[in-house]
Design a protein around this motif. Structure first.
Motif, PDB file in Angstrom:
ATOM      1  N   ILE A 245      -3.113   3.175  -5.015  1.00 56.84           N
ATOM      2  CA  ILE A 245      -2.905   1.795  -4.582  1.00 56.84           C
ATOM      3  C   ILE A 245      -1.634   1.272  -5.247  1.00 56.84           C
ATOM      4  CG2 ILE A 245      -3.850  -0.540  -4.517  1.00 56.84           C
ATOM      5  CD1 ILE A 245      -6.632   0.640  -4.574  1.00 56.84           C
ATOM      6  N   LYS A 266      -5.868  -6.132  -4.666  1.00 56.26           N
ATOM      7  CA  LYS A 266      -5.974  -4.708  -5.012  1.00 56.26           C
ATOM      8  C   LYS A 266      -7.433  -4.282  -5.113  1.00 56.26           C
ATOM      9  CE  LYS A 266      -1.509  -4.855  -5.386  1.00 56.26           C
ATOM     10  NZ  LYS A 266      -0.693  -4.503  -4.201  1.00 56.26           N
ATOM     11  N   THR A 269      -8.813  -3.847  -1.643  1.00 57.89           N
ATOM     12  CA  THR A 269      -8.391  -2.546  -1.107  1.00 57.89           C
ATOM     13  C   THR A 269      -9.243  -1.431  -1.691  1.00 57.89           C
ATOM     14  OG1 THR A 269      -6.113  -3.329  -0.836  1.00 57.89           O
ATOM     15  CG2 THR A 269      -6.459  -0.947  -0.899  1.00 57.89           C
TER      16      THR A 269
END
Length: 281
Positions: A245, A266, A269
């Protein structure tokens, strides 16, 4: 509706293991994901509860627990007020704790017809990721493995040089908790236990034996565990997928406490990649 149930079970050492599971009671069929927190962490740290809800919305029961020697108590589970237990912690105990929770889940959820225990995913963050690799290699009840910013080697995390010699001489070394400013003790038994059980606790050697599908997620801005650890795991686990990521740090943008209603980008995700893997693999 998203529901959360809290329980307490007993570890092999006799100390309590606090756990909870999050699920959506509108779903008619569920898989199970079991989450292992990291070093100086706990199940209620940061936004783990929001990640649990995201899994639940997708029909996955999300179980999270506190390791028996993580340093807290049932009365104050988000405080490190039992540093004696923390000092007595070691990797062998943590592996035992995960297996204890897996065995509990196998028995407990077998009584729920909407739970599919043939689809158990083990998830670990940071040190908990390394522990999860060991358990996945050794426990046939684990069907999938996901690591989040996991370590690939335990021995390199110990003090070295004069710090190690001082630890050996005094029997204790202290690691500062940057969030609470506490000096958190580790007795020398931590290292002695590792050396006594080194084959069982060697992450990469065990990783080679993993047959289950595995997803490895890491941030390229991880300040605590280098991206190299993820690459090493990917190289050693045959059926693994590596997802990096961009811009993510060790905790994927989270902090403790987390007072916002939504996950940071983040972490969102991280959750979505993991959920997709569980549902598609």
């Amino acid at each position: 509706m998203i529901q959360n149930t809290s329980l307490q079970i007993t570890s092999e050492s006799g100390l309590p293991i606090l756990l909870d599971y999050t699920y959506d009671d509108a779903q008619t069929s569920h898989q199970v994901a079991l989450f292992c927190h990291g070093y100086k962490g706990f199940k209620d740290w940061g936004a783990w509860h929001l990640i649990a809800s995201e899994f639940a919305k997708n029909g996955i029961v999300f179980v999270k627990f506190n390791f028996s020697h993580y340093g807290g108590t049932p009365e104050q589970p988000t405080e490190f007020n039992n540093l004696e237990a923390f000092a007595e912690d070691n990797y062998t105990t943590q592996v035992q704790d995960v297996n204890t929770v897996i065995n509990w889940a196998a028995q407990y959820f077998s009584q729920h017809p909407f739970i599919n225990l043939n689809q158990l995913t083990l998830i670990g963050h940071s040190r908990g990721g390394g522990i999860s690799v060991l358990v996945a290699a050794q426990n046939h009840l684990v069907d999938r493995l996901i690591t989040w910013a996991a370590v690939s080697d335990f021995e390199s995390r110990f003090p070295t040089g004069s710090a190690f010699e001082q630890w050996k001489t005094t029997g204790v070394y202290h690691a500062k908790n940057g969030r609470t400013n506490q000096l958190m003790p580790h007795y020398f038994q931590f290292f002695e236990d590792f050396k006594a059980h080194e084959p069982e606790l060697h992450i990469l050697n065990n990783a080679k034996t993993i047959k289950q599908p595995c997803l490895i997620i890491h941030g390229d801005q991880d300040e605590a565990v280098r991206l190299d650890h993820a690459k090493d795991l990917h190289q050693h686990i045959n059926q693994s997928v590596l997802k990096v990521i961009p811009g993510a740090n060790h905790v994927f943008g989270m902090k403790h406490p987390w007072d916002e209603l939504h996950l940071p980008e983040k972490a969102s995700t991280l959750a979505q990649l993991s959920i997709n893997f569980v549902l598609e693999s």
